[in-house]
Design a protein around this motif. Structure first.
Motif, short mmCIF file in Angstrom:
data_model
loop_
_atom_site.label_atom_id
_atom_site.label_comp_id
_atom_site.label_asym_id
_atom_site.label_seq_id
_atom_site.Cartn_x
_atom_site.Cartn_y
_atom_site.Cartn_z
N PRO A 28 2.76 11.77 -5.27
CA PRO A 28 1.27 12.00 -5.41
C PRO A 28 0.13 11.02 -5.31
O PRO A 28 0.34 9.89 -5.78
N VAL A 29 -0.92 11.11 -4.44
CA VAL A 29 -1.73 10.13 -4.08
C VAL A 29 -3.22 10.99 -4.08
O VAL A 29 -3.18 12.25 -3.78
N ALA A 30 -4.19 9.96 -4.20
CA ALA A 30 -5.58 10.54 -4.10
C ALA A 30 -6.49 9.23 -3.59
O ALA A 30 -6.34 8.12 -4.19
N PRO A 31 -7.99 9.67 -3.19
CA PRO A 31 -8.65 8.69 -3.20
C PRO A 31 -8.94 7.84 -4.46
O PRO A 31 -8.76 8.62 -5.78
N ARG A 32 -9.77 6.94 -4.50
CA ARG A 32 -10.20 6.36 -5.74
C ARG A 32 -11.14 7.16 -6.38
O ARG A 32 -12.01 8.16 -5.84
N GLY A 33 -10.88 7.35 -7.81
CA GLY A 33 -11.69 8.20 -8.76
C GLY A 33 -11.03 9.67 -8.82
O GLY A 33 -11.67 10.34 -9.54
N ARG A 34 -9.89 9.79 -8.33
CA ARG A 34 -9.40 11.13 -8.24
C ARG A 34 -7.61 10.99 -8.57
O ARG A 34 -7.23 10.11 -8.63
N LEU A 35 -7.25 12.19 -8.78
CA LEU A 35 -5.78 12.37 -9.24
C LEU A 35 -5.00 13.31 -8.13
O LEU A 35 -5.45 14.09 -7.77
N GLY A 36 -3.90 12.69 -7.95
CA GLY A 36 -2.77 13.52 -7.05
C GLY A 36 -1.78 13.93 -8.25
O GLY A 36 -1.36 13.18 -9.21
N MET A 37 -1.21 15.13 -8.21
CA MET A 37 -0.44 15.99 -9.17
C MET A 37 0.75 16.30 -8.61
O MET A 37 0.68 17.02 -7.65
N LEU A 38 2.03 16.54 -8.98
CA LEU A 38 3.29 16.98 -8.75
C LEU A 38 3.09 18.30 -9.33
O LEU A 38 2.46 18.69 -10.17
N HIS A 39 3.98 19.24 -8.92
CA HIS A 39 4.15 20.51 -9.43
C HIS A 39 5.40 20.69 -9.90
O HIS A 39 5.97 21.72 -10.63
N ASP A 40 6.50 19.91 -9.60
CA ASP A 40 7.84 19.85 -10.20
C ASP A 40 8.27 18.37 -10.28
O ASP A 40 7.51 17.39 -10.32
N TYR A 41 9.49 18.23 -10.64
CA TYR A 41 10.13 16.81 -10.88
C TYR A 41 10.11 15.97 -9.47
O TYR A 41 9.79 16.52 -8.45
N ILE A 42 9.80 14.63 -9.89
CA ILE A 42 9.68 13.78 -8.54
C ILE A 42 10.87 14.05 -7.68
O ILE A 42 12.10 13.97 -7.99
N ASP A 43 10.54 13.80 -6.35
CA ASP A 43 11.62 13.79 -5.32
C ASP A 43 12.60 12.66 -5.47
O ASP A 43 12.30 11.58 -5.72
N PRO A 44 13.99 12.65 -5.20
CA PRO A 44 14.67 11.54 -5.43
C PRO A 44 14.64 10.71 -4.57
O PRO A 44 15.30 9.55 -4.60
N THR A 45 14.02 10.91 -3.36
CA THR A 45 13.74 9.98 -2.41
C THR A 45 12.64 9.02 -2.77
O THR A 45 12.31 8.07 -2.00
N GLU A 46 12.05 9.04 -3.83
CA GLU A 46 10.69 8.41 -3.95
C GLU A 46 11.24 6.97 -4.19
O GLU A 46 12.17 6.42 -4.77
N THR A 47 10.37 5.84 -3.83
CA THR A 47 10.50 4.64 -3.85
C THR A 47 9.24 3.65 -4.25
O THR A 47 9.08 2.50 -4.33
N PHE A 48 8.33 4.51 -4.69
CA PHE A 48 6.99 3.96 -5.02
C PHE A 48 7.17 3.19 -6.44
O PHE A 48 6.43 2.01 -6.54
N VAL A 49 8.00 3.42 -7.34
CA VAL A 49 8.27 2.90 -8.55
C VAL A 49 9.63 3.11 -9.07
O VAL A 49 10.40 4.09 -8.67
N THR A 50 10.29 2.01 -9.51
CA THR A 50 11.70 2.09 -10.00
C THR A 50 11.63 2.86 -11.27
O THR A 50 10.74 2.98 -12.25
N CYS A 51 12.83 3.24 -11.80
CA CYS A 51 13.17 3.99 -12.80
C CYS A 51 12.12 5.35 -12.94
O CYS A 51 11.49 5.54 -13.99
N PRO A 52 12.33 6.09 -11.91
CA PRO A 52 11.51 7.32 -12.06
C PRO A 52 12.23 8.28 -12.97
O PRO A 52 13.30 8.02 -13.36
N ASN A 53 11.16 9.40 -13.48
CA ASN A 53 11.86 10.34 -14.38
C ASN A 53 11.86 11.74 -14.04
O ASN A 53 10.84 12.33 -13.54
N GLN A 54 13.06 12.28 -14.00
CA GLN A 54 13.11 13.66 -13.69
C GLN A 54 13.00 14.71 -15.25
O GLN A 54 14.01 15.61 -15.16
N ASP A 55 12.38 14.33 -16.18
CA ASP A 55 12.22 15.10 -17.19
C ASP A 55 10.65 15.65 -17.38
O ASP A 55 10.42 16.68 -18.08
N VAL A 56 9.80 15.22 -16.50
CA VAL A 56 8.39 15.62 -16.50
C VAL A 56 7.83 15.71 -15.23
O VAL A 56 8.33 15.44 -14.18
#
Length: 443
Positions: free
Chosen positions: A44-72
């Protein structure tokens, strides 16, 4: 300033400034998005001042941040709050656990928005420390940040069931952030399941995206000093850092020495933080637990260690983290082996929110598997109990062929880590009297 002294100060600057440069570069990447969406269909990304949001768990291919969470279900946004305060919309989450983690440029958490704080629904204004303006009617409260650079990472608990995936959609569609200039007192909704894909560079196949580049660190360091005011007692440190930059600016040999120091510090100081035994404090049975998470103050050791190993912790009162690279005998966890973690009856993590056990590969990321299973815990409704009421979870090795397959986490063949999250922990979590069970190798 002679070279040896400059290198000593530069080493401290690298340790101190690593999380801040990390935040600055993440903001630059995320806010390039022309509109809210999913970078490469994942983040999820967005311009400055806005929010991007998922609608499900984070995709397992994610590499933006370590230790992602598949509970939220996650969200992400970056702000410049002195120039542009933002309105944060909080829907009625009813009994569902949620928290909006707000981070300043130091990765300290600010504000109290979430179920642990009994936050009522409504509109909340985030403003920078130097912003001066009128608060419009209809705003529930104003939250002042400590730095103009700030990030938001909403976390909303979701069961791993089709029913809850459906039930959560109307709620998360009301999670929204936007500039104060657009506030009109009306409730806004977004169909996050329809978020468009925003093309971006390919994910880093070797681990988390590189956010701090040693040979560019001191080119950016003045920006960090300008954007982040000193904490009480840090002024002398800032003076030394600025003197260092001035000296290097007038001496090419000294500037070269700073780059060499940064490259050496990345290997000797930063890289070892990735090992869990260098993060936090011992928690018993071979585990470590996070310390001062998101409340770092001048604890530069844990601030930088967490920025390297598992960025964007919640406060200890919101989440306590336990992690290990080793089994109960002190041997490296390897996915080719089978391990068991048994919580005796009544001794699962004592929480008012939820808990989970997650398995990560050697890069602290998910290893995609055919089951699409990366964590086990409160979210799972099909876990099999032991005859005495306890709960045994297993990880690694071949998939069990009996009923306990529901309690098993797949693993890659190589080194792995285990990670327990305890959201909204009770007193035994907070004071450290609860200890994670030993990780037992069984094959």
């Amino acid at each position: 300033m002679h070279t040896g002294y400059a290198q000593a100060v530069a080493g401290m600057a690298y340790l101190w400034g690593w999380p801040i440069i990390n935040m600055i570069n993440r903001r630059a990447a995320v806010t390039q998005a022309p509109h809210p969406g999913l970078l490469n269909g994942v983040l999820p990304v967005a311009p400055r001042g806005r929010l991007g949001m998922l609608h499900d768990y984070i995709d397992p291919t994610e590499t933006f941040v370590t230790c992602p969470n598949q509970d939220v279900v996650y969200g992400l946004g970056y702000f410049a709050l002195d120039e542009e305060p933002v309105v944060v919309q909080v829907p009625d989450f009813d009994d569902r656990f949620w928290v909006y983690a707000l981070y300043d440029a130091r990765t300290d958490q600010i504000g109290d928005l979430g179920k642990p704080y009994a936050t009522p629904p409504g509109f909340y204004l985030l403003a920078g420390p130097n912003w001066q303006g009128a608060t419009p009617d209809g705003v529930q409260a104003v939250i002042r940040t400590t730095t103009s650079l700030a990030a938001i990472v909403p976390r909303v608990f979701m069961d791993d069931t089709p029913q809850d995936r459906t039930a959560i959609q109307p709620v998360i569609n009301q999670i929204c952030c936007y500039p104060l200039a657009e506030f009109d007192g009306t409730w806004k909704t977004t169909d996050w399941a329809a978020s468009p894909t925003i093309p971006g560079p390919p994910a880093d196949s070797e681990g988390e995206t590189t956010w701090v580049v040693p040979d560019k660190f001191f080119d950016q360091f003045a920006q960090a000093l300008d954007e982040v005011p000193p904490l009480p007692g840090e002024q002398a440190l800032y003076d030394q850092f600025r003197l260092l930059l001035d000296a290097a600016g007038n001496n090419p040999d000294l500037a070269k020495a700073l780059v060499e120091t940064a490259e050496q510090a990345e290997q000797d100081v930063i890289k070892p933080f990735f090992c869990w035994n260098h993060n936090g404090l011992p928690a018993g049975n071979g585990w470590n637990r996070s310390t001062h998470n998101a409340q770092w103050g001048v604890d530069y050791f844990n601030r930088t260690g967490t920025a390297k190993s598992n960025m964007f912790d919640n406060r200890p009162t919101e989440t306590q983290y336990f992690y290990t690279d080793h089994d109960g005998d002190g041997q490296q966890l390897v996915g080719a082996h089978r391990y068991e973690i048994t919580f005796p009856a009544g001794q699962e993590p004592p929480v008012d929110g939820f808990w989970s056990l997650t398995l990560y590969n050697d890069q602290h990321l998910f290893h995609p598997n055919d089951l699409g299973r990366y964590s086990l815990g409160t979210k799972n409704t099909n876990l099999l109990r032991d005859p005495d009421g306890g709960l045994t979870l297993s990880a690694g090795g071949p998939q069990p062929k009996d009923d306990h397959a529901s309690n098993w986490l797949p693993a890659p063949q190589g080194p792995v880590s285990l990670y327990i999250r305890a959201y909204w922990g009770q007193q035994a979590i907070l004071d450290g009297t609860w200890q994670p069970p030993e990780v037992r190798r069984i094959t």
